[in-house]
Motif scaffolding. Structure first.
Motif, PDB file in Angstrom:
ATOM      1  N   GLY A  35       0.815  -1.207   0.000  1.00 45.99           N
ATOM      2  CA  GLY A  35       0.000   0.000   0.000  1.00 45.99           C
ATOM      3  C   GLY A  35       0.848   1.255   0.000  1.00 45.99           C
ATOM      4  O   GLY A  35       1.877   1.320   0.679  1.00 45.99           O
ATOM      5  N   VAL A  36       0.435   2.245  -0.768  1.00 46.15           N
ATOM      6  CA  VAL A  36       1.107   3.548  -0.811  1.00 46.15           C
ATOM      7  C   VAL A  36       0.040   4.636  -0.848  1.00 46.15           C
ATOM      8  O   VAL A  36      -1.116   4.382  -1.204  1.00 46.15           O
ATOM      9  CB  VAL A  36       2.024   3.681  -2.048  1.00 46.15           C
ATOM     10  CG1 VAL A  36       3.167   2.694  -1.986  1.00 46.15           C
ATOM     11  CG2 VAL A  36       1.228   3.511  -3.338  1.00 46.15           C
ATOM     12  N   HIS A  37       0.432   5.837  -0.476  1.00 42.63           N
ATOM     13  CA  HIS A  37      -0.463   6.985  -0.562  1.00 42.63           C
ATOM     14  C   HIS A  37      -0.380   7.538  -1.981  1.00 42.63           C
ATOM     15  O   HIS A  37       0.697   7.879  -2.463  1.00 42.63           O
ATOM     16  CB  HIS A  37      -0.071   8.059   0.448  1.00 42.63           C
ATOM     17  CG  HIS A  37      -1.126   9.095   0.658  1.00 42.63           C
ATOM     18  ND1 HIS A  37      -1.869   9.185   1.806  1.00 42.63           N
ATOM     19  CD2 HIS A  37      -1.583  10.082  -0.149  1.00 42.63           C
ATOM     20  CE1 HIS A  37      -2.725  10.174   1.713  1.00 42.63           C
ATOM     21  NE2 HIS A  37      -2.566  10.733   0.527  1.00 42.63           N
ATOM     22  N   LYS A  38      -1.532   7.632  -2.634  1.00 38.98           N
ATOM     23  CA  LYS A  38      -1.571   8.028  -4.039  1.00 38.98           C
ATOM     24  C   LYS A  38      -0.964   9.412  -4.237  1.00 38.98           C
ATOM     25  O   LYS A  38      -1.297  10.368  -3.539  1.00 38.98           O
ATOM     26  CB  LYS A  38      -3.010   8.017  -4.541  1.00 38.98           C
ATOM     27  CG  LYS A  38      -3.143   8.230  -6.044  1.00 38.98           C
ATOM     28  CD  LYS A  38      -4.588   8.073  -6.502  1.00 38.98           C
ATOM     29  CE  LYS A  38      -4.709   8.233  -8.002  1.00 38.98           C
ATOM     30  NZ  LYS A  38      -6.110   8.075  -8.471  1.00 38.98           N
ATOM     31  N   GLY A  39      -0.039   9.521  -5.205  1.00 43.29           N
ATOM     32  CA  GLY A  39       0.582  10.791  -5.544  1.00 43.29           C
ATOM     33  C   GLY A  39       1.755  11.167  -4.671  1.00 43.29           C
ATOM     34  O   GLY A  39       2.344  12.241  -4.860  1.00 43.29           O
ATOM     35  N   SER A  40       2.138  10.331  -3.723  1.00 40.84           N
ATOM     36  CA  SER A  40       3.213  10.652  -2.791  1.00 40.84           C
ATOM     37  C   SER A  40       4.561  10.187  -3.333  1.00 40.84           C
ATOM     38  O   SER A  40       4.646   9.437  -4.321  1.00 40.84           O
ATOM     39  CB  SER A  40       2.952   9.980  -1.440  1.00 40.84           C
ATOM     40  OG  SER A  40       3.045   8.571  -1.570  1.00 40.84           O
ATOM     41  N   THR A  41       5.630  10.626  -2.669  1.00 38.87           N
ATOM     42  CA  THR A  41       6.960  10.140  -3.035  1.00 38.87           C
ATOM     43  C   THR A  41       7.081   8.651  -2.738  1.00 38.87           C
ATOM     44  O   THR A  41       7.900   7.963  -3.344  1.00 38.87           O
ATOM     45  CB  THR A  41       8.040  10.924  -2.268  1.00 38.87           C
ATOM     46  OG1 THR A  41       7.748  10.869  -0.860  1.00 38.87           O
ATOM     47  CG2 THR A  41       8.076  12.370  -2.712  1.00 38.87           C
ATOM     48  N   GLY A  42       6.253   8.161  -1.804  1.00 38.24           N
ATOM     49  CA  GLY A  42       6.241   6.732  -1.535  1.00 38.24           C
ATOM     50  C   GLY A  42       5.780   5.936  -2.740  1.00 38.24           C
ATOM     51  O   GLY A  42       6.323   4.864  -3.053  1.00 38.24           O
TER      52      GLY A  42
END
Length: 700
Positions: free
Chosen positions: A590-597
């Motif tokens: 899982g990642v936060h959408k639009g983040s550097t992650g």
């Protein structure tokens, strides 16, 4: 009420409003700030999107039942005064006086003052006017609406129709494009709050009733509506049906664009951020203009209707200065003195009091008297059995009982959650009793005032008020302002809680700006538009856990880092075999959408990427086992772990270090230099370290 008073009203007040004007008043008064500002509050109180939508529907049902019930009294007593007249006819002068007192000194001024304050804040924000002039703008919009209402009821009705039509444009755009472009889940979404208990759901319903409030105000114009027996119920029910559809559609559109927990975190800024996500910065400004138009319509409608209550009390000689309040201007045939008095008290409230708190108290007080009118229908069926009833409540007695149950539910919600405000509301209303007893003991024959053209009085008062407010600017804070863009949903950096912007970045920005000699004006901007806001001159500064990258340095200037140990972290389930990014092959991440992650994770091979729009949704998927690991901002993960948002999680290591700094427009290098000096001072004296420890204690 005696026959002479009835005759006086019927002779002087002319029926000029048709169905379209009356329905426009219902929609115009109700459809205002609540359409944009209440959805997050309702969602937060309800706890999830299902209950929030149910609260909006239930609030509309209670209001519709109240409108259907009230219309029978409106058809029986089709005179100006609305609820005031109904209470007087059924319960007597004392009860009617207390209602008029509450409207005149509590509900009316608090509502009008709050709308003026909201309008001036949005106006100053859009047109880049210093906050020093918020009071001047409030005085200006109140003076404008007062002038319109002083011309004639026809002119005020036309303004209402224009305002109602214009403010539907941004609402339609938000709904249509939100439903079309948004891809978020609507049903079953958690708001990140524990809101399932009945007392909390009642607060959600109470919030919707504030947004629906105004449906009964058109009844105050009974003496100025053509054929009120037919038009009055059609206007109220038609307007409310339309509003239920609009409110539900707005909520669904917002939920498709913004996750439920992000809506709650954004608070009043949710509509603006949603519009920015759909249309960019221009869309946010468009929504703000729509909100202003909505507020003008609300101000016009409330001033038009509530001033008639004071007028009715003046005709009856029940208020000190009744000769003025019960007087119709010979030129415009409107109660100008009553209008000016209401607006004057509203402006004082706007300057001195917390409008949100007063509005909640006023709404509670209003529903006390609404319930009395619902009960009055049962009494009137027996006491006035011979009075002609061109309109009868459908499904009697079920409909009035539903309306009464709705009122009791409002009382339960207020008393169970805000008992002091409920007591204060009742106490302030009962404070009118001494005035009633005093006026009841007075004799006729008051001193007459000299005849002066009312239009001149209004003009002189308005100009004097504006001049005084303009001159008083010198007593306000005159430090230069900087416009700071931030997305207020980034816990714990920048987020809304109970209408207040807070977080590590917000507290740091406030301290640094104060040291640099600036006042801060925060602009809500979606994360993906922050740097665009700086480049286009919409903001001077941006702060939102912004990492310094080479690509970003080509667009903006950065202050010295205020966090140099930030970056990305890998979160896995306790006991997981995943120890590094190399172990993520075949795993759901899982990642936060639009983040550097997300950018980092897309460079890895073999994993199954699941972008989320909100941290709450990502945490829920992790807790339920839908994702095996999370790549996200390390400090945010630590904050959420400490609060057990992520359950049974542990860090598997740091992935990428990042420096966080304040982004500054290249056109404002001087601001960046002053903020740099302030950050250096905060670092030297240990304040920056203490602030980090406050917000990130226990972070890995």
């Amino acid at each position: 009420m005696n026959n002479n008073t009835r005759t006086m009203e019927s002779q002087e007040l002319k029926p000029q409003l048709g169905l379209l004007s009356a329905m426009s008043i219902v929609v115009g008064v109700v459809l205002g700030a609540g359409a944009f500002m209440k959805p997050p509050a309702v969602l937060a109180a309800a706890g999830d999107s299902n209950l929030a939508l149910a609260a909006w529907i239930l609030g509309g049902m209670f209001s519709a039942a109240g409108g259907l019930t009230l219309c029978e009294l409106g058809a029986m007593f089709p005179r100006t005064g609305g609820v005031y007249v109904y209470l007087e006819e059924v319960f007597g002068e004392k009860t009617a006086f207390l209602y008029g007192w509450m409207i005149t000194f509590l509900f009316g001024p608090a509502t009008v003052g709050a709308l003026a304050g909201y309008f001036s804040s949005v106006f100053c924000l859009i047109f880049d006017i210093p906050n020093n002039y918020v009071a001047v703008v409030s005085a200006g919009v109140l003076a404008f609406v007062t002038f319109v209402n002083s011309i004639s009821v026809t002119a005020a009705g036309r303004v209402q129709m224009v305002a109602t039509a214009c403010k539907l444009i941004p609402i339609v755009l938000l709904v249509v494009f939100g439903l079309w472009k948004g891809n978020g889940q609507v049903l079953g979404m958690s708001a990140g709050t524990a809101g399932a208990a009945a007392p909390v759901f009642s607060v959600a319903v109470l919030a919707t009733l504030f947004a629906y409030d105004g449906w009964a105000q058109v009844a105050a114009l009974g003496g100025e509506i053509k054929n009120p027996a037919k038009i009055l119920p059609r206007a109220i029910i038609g307007g409310l049906t339309f509003l239920v559809i609009v409110y539900v559609a707005i909520n669904v559109a917002l939920l498709k664009v913004l996750p439920a927990d992000q809506m709650v975190a954004l608070g009043h800024d949710a509509s603006t951020i949603a519009a920015q996500k759909l249309f960019g910065l221009t869309g946010g400004n468009m929504i703000s203009v729509g909100i202003m138009i909505a507020m003008i319509g609300g101000l016009n409608g409330y001033i038009m209707t509530l001033s008639r209550v004071l007028y009715s009390m003046g005709v009856r000689g029940q208020m000190p200065g009744s000769r003025l309040w019960g007087k119709l201007d010979s030129d415009s045939n409107t109660p100008v003195c009553s209008i000016v008095f209401l607006v004057s008290i509203s402006f004082v409230y706007n300057l001195l009091f917390d409008a949100d708190r007063l509005s909640n108290i006023a709404s509670f007080s209003n529903w006390i008297f609404y319930m009395l009118t619902f009960v009055a229908v049962f009494i009137a069926r027996r006491r006035f059995a011979d009075v002609p009833r061109p309109y009868r409540v459908p499904l009697y007695p079920l409909t009035p009982i539903v309306a009464i149950c709705g009122a009791l539910y409002v009382f339960y919600g207020m008393v169970s959650t805000e008992p002091l405000n409920a007591l204060f509301s009742i106490g302030l209303t009962l404070a009118g009793l001494p005035v009633f007893w005093y006026m009841a003991g007075q004799q006729d024959g008051r001193r007459r005032l000299p005849r002066v053209k009312t239009r001149y009085v209004v003009a002189v008062c308005s100009l004097t008020l504006l001049a005084m407010m303009t001159m008083s600017i010198r007593v306000f804070d005159l430090r230069p302002e900087i416009r700071v863009a931030t997305e207020p949903s980034l816990v714990p950096f920048s987020y809304q809680e109970q209408g207040t912007l807070q977080g590590f970045d917000v507290e740091l920005m406030n301290v640094a700006a104060n040291r640099a000699g600036f006042k801060v004006v925060y602009l809500p901007v979606s994360f993906e538009n922050l740097f665009d806001a700086l480049e286009k001159g919409y903001a001077d500064v941006a702060i939102a856990s912004l990492s310094v990258t080479t690509a970003r340095q080509e667009k903006v200037l950065f202050s010295q880092p205020y966090i140099n140990d930030g970056g990305l972290g890998l979160l896995v389930r306790s006991g997981s075999a995943v120890k590094s990014p190399a172990d993520l092959a075949g795993k759901n991440v899982g990642v936060h959408k639009g983040s550097t992650g997300e950018q980092y994770a897309r460079q890895l091979n073999g994993l199954k990427l699941q972008p989320f729009q909100s941290d709450a949704d990502m945490a829920m998927a992790f807790n339920q086992g839908s994702v095996d690991a999370v790549i996200h901002d390390r400090l945010i993960l630590g904050y959420l772990l400490n609060r057990q948002v992520f359950q049974n999680g542990q860090f598997a290591g740091e992935l990428q270090r990042e420096d966080y700094a304040i982004a500054v427009s290249k056109n404002h290098k001087d601001i960046g230099e002053k903020l740099n000096k302030a950050l250096e001072d905060l670092q030297k004296n240990g304040e920056l370290t203490a602030l980090k420890a406050k917000w990130f204690t226990g972070a890995p």
